[in-house]
Design a protein around this motif. Structure first.
Motif, PDB file in Angstrom:
ATOM      1  N   GLU A 162     -15.764   1.728  -5.319  1.00 54.53           N
ATOM      2  CA  GLU A 162     -15.386   1.985  -6.711  1.00 54.53           C
ATOM      3  C   GLU A 162     -15.201   0.672  -7.463  1.00 54.53           C
ATOM      4  N   ASN A 163     -15.406   0.703  -8.792  1.00 57.81           N
ATOM      5  CA  ASN A 163     -15.152  -0.481  -9.607  1.00 57.81           C
ATOM      6  C   ASN A 163     -13.685  -0.901  -9.517  1.00 57.81           C
ATOM      7  N   ALA A 164     -12.802   0.083  -9.490  1.00 56.63           N
ATOM      8  CA  ALA A 164     -11.380  -0.158  -9.253  1.00 56.63           C
ATOM      9  C   ALA A 164     -11.026   0.571  -7.951  1.00 56.63           C
ATOM     10  N   PRO A 165     -10.912  -0.155  -6.834  1.00 61.13           N
ATOM     11  CA  PRO A 165     -10.669   0.501  -5.543  1.00 61.13           C
ATOM     12  C   PRO A 165      -9.203   0.914  -5.371  1.00 61.13           C
ATOM     13  N   SER A 166      -8.922   1.485  -4.219  1.00 65.37           N
ATOM     14  CA  SER A 166      -7.574   1.973  -3.923  1.00 65.37           C
ATOM     15  C   SER A 166      -6.601   0.835  -3.690  1.00 65.37           C
ATOM     16  N   ASP A 167      -5.362   1.058  -4.125  1.00 61.84           N
ATOM     17  CA  ASP A 167      -4.292   0.136  -3.778  1.00 61.84           C
ATOM     18  C   ASP A 167      -3.567   0.649  -2.530  1.00 61.84           C
ATOM     19  N   PHE A 168      -2.800   1.741  -2.650  1.00 60.52           N
ATOM     20  CA  PHE A 168      -2.070   2.293  -1.515  1.00 60.52           C
ATOM     21  C   PHE A 168      -2.697   3.609  -1.057  1.00 60.52           C
ATOM     22  N   GLY A 337      -5.882   0.981  -7.874  1.00 56.65           N
ATOM     23  CA  GLY A 337      -5.269  -0.240  -8.377  1.00 56.65           C
ATOM     24  C   GLY A 337      -6.134  -0.936  -9.412  1.00 56.65           C
ATOM     25  N   GLU A 338      -5.880  -2.225  -9.567  1.00 54.48           N
ATOM     26  CA  GLU A 338      -6.602  -3.006 -10.558  1.00 54.48           C
ATOM     27  C   GLU A 338      -7.986  -3.407 -10.031  1.00 54.48           C
ATOM     28  N   VAL A 339      -8.845  -3.872 -10.930  1.00 55.62           N
ATOM     29  CA  VAL A 339     -10.118  -4.463 -10.513  1.00 55.62           C
ATOM     30  C   VAL A 339      -9.802  -5.723  -9.701  1.00 55.62           C
ATOM     31  N   PRO A 340     -10.356  -5.854  -8.491  1.00 55.84           N
ATOM     32  CA  PRO A 340     -10.004  -6.994  -7.628  1.00 55.84           C
ATOM     33  C   PRO A 340     -10.336  -8.338  -8.272  1.00 55.84           C
ATOM     34  N   TYR A 341      -9.465  -9.300  -8.027  1.00 59.78           N
ATOM     35  CA  TYR A 341      -9.682 -10.644  -8.545  1.00 59.78           C
ATOM     36  C   TYR A 341      -9.136 -11.673  -7.558  1.00 59.78           C
ATOM     37  N   LEU A 342      -9.617 -12.889  -7.682  1.00 61.46           N
ATOM     38  CA  LEU A 342      -9.089 -14.023  -6.925  1.00 61.46           C
ATOM     39  C   LEU A 342      -8.398 -14.959  -7.893  1.00 61.46           C
TER      40      LEU A 342
END
Length: 358
Positions: A162-168, A337-342
């Motif tokens: 997903e563009n915004a994957p799962s958090d918990f 959750g949010e869109v992953p970032y570094l």
């Protein structure tokens, strides 16, 4: 929120309070996992400081990777499970428009109902026999009769496609054989910390395509539409091929983690040759398997619950229940959750905690 500078984090890490300190626990390993042998999630929900406890639980899960509640949680309803999963993300800064994930194949008639005979778009019923029918269109399915299965294929983080994957994610086991079907979690923090400095810096420049074409083929074969949206306005349609950072920052802890570098949903490291792609992913999988002190293993018992962060762990179910003619069934809820970032200002877990490098 901090400024986007070299020395300030994009999001300030959250500090865990003391609201859970009264609960008996044992850490599953020094690196990853915690188990509460007697605690009841229902009591947590009914406490006057319920949100404080859930916030501390979310931070604890983000730190430890996975938290297990061993005592049967028979008094917990499906709505309770959904509420807990949703609140873990909401109380730790997840985007307001994001909620609980809807599995892309929710409309598939092969999905089995929950124990009471009903279905819920925010609950995925995990059942090994049902999964065989759901994923019948998957190409190169492992499990040839004349050779051992490659269980390295089992590792994954939920909804990486997903563009915004799962958090918990929150899994409650309803039934399970006396042996078999264990779940393992690996610390993405520890994978990052086991890399050399130059290799860390190289991987931090990379993204990976996280494609999962089986959903589109399953929908086409079954003649139904893919579920959409799926917990976020960003998770729509049937593309299922976003690019995510190979190394990601967990916004709750501020620690770096290997994220989209290996696992079931990672199909290609972007911008490198095919040989380099295979080399990177094979090496990261080898790093996971050769460092089993960064892995926690749960033998399931009926009614036990596990809640984990997909931001900083990978997990794998052990496909061995067929050896005991057993079927395990569980119900899972996952937040988005949010869109992953570094974040370039973030650090590894060991550096943040002042631990030795190895």
């Amino acid at each position: 929120m901090g400024s986007l500078g070299a020395s300030r984090l994009i999001r300030e890490p959250l500090k865990r309070g003391t609201s859970l300190d009264h609960l008996e626990y044992v850490d599953m390993t020094p690196i990853i996992g915690r188990e509460y042998p007697t605690a009841k999630l229902k009591a947590m929900l009914e406490a006057p400081n319920a949100d404080e406890q859930l916030r501390d639980l979310a931070i604890l899960i983000s730190e430890r990777g996975v938290v297990v509640f061993r005592a049967p949680q028979d008094d917990l309803t499906i709505d309770d499970q959904k509420h807990i999963t949703d609140q873990l993300g909401r109380l730790t800064g997840r985007p307001a428009e994001h909620g609980l994930h809807v599995h892309p194949l929710y409309n598939d008639p092969n999905n089995i109902p929950m124990a009471d005979g009903t279905t819920d778009e925010h609950i995925y019923v995990i059942n090994s026999e049902a999964a065989k029918k759901l994923y019948a269109t998957m190409k190169d399915r492992p499990g040839a009769a004349d050779e051992p299965r490659d269980l390295g294929r089992e590792w994954h983080s939920d909804s990486l496609y997903e563009n915004a994957p799962s958090d918990f994610s929150f899994l409650r086991m309803e039934s399970t054989p006396a042996t078999g079907g264990d779940t393992l979690w690996a610390s993405g923090y520890e994978l990052y910390d086991r890399l050399s400095g130059p290799f860390r810096r190289f991987l931090e420049t990379l993204t990976a395509t996280c494609a999962q074409p089986v959903f589109a083929t399953a929908c086409a074969a079954g003649g139904y539409a893919v579920a959409s949206p799926r917990g976020s306005p960003l998770n729509v349609g049937a593309a299922f091929a976003p690019s995510h950072p190979v190394v990601r920052t967990n916004p709750v802890t501020g620690w770096k983690s290997v994220f989209a570098g290996l696992g079931l949903h990672v199909s290609r490291i972007d911008g490198v040759t095919s040989y380099e792609d295979a080399l990177i992913r094979d090496y990261l999988l080898r790093l996971l398997t050769r460092n089993h002190d960064g892995v926690a293993r749960l033998h399931w018992t009926r009614g036990a619950c596990a809640i984990w962060t997909n931001v900083s762990t990978l997990h794998a179910a052990t496909p061995d229940t067929h050896l005991v003619d057993g079927i395990r069934t569980g119900v899972r809820a996952s937040g988005i959750g949010e869109v992953p970032y570094l974040d370039p200002a973030s650090t590894g877990r060991r550096e943040a905690l002042g631990l030795p490098q190895y």
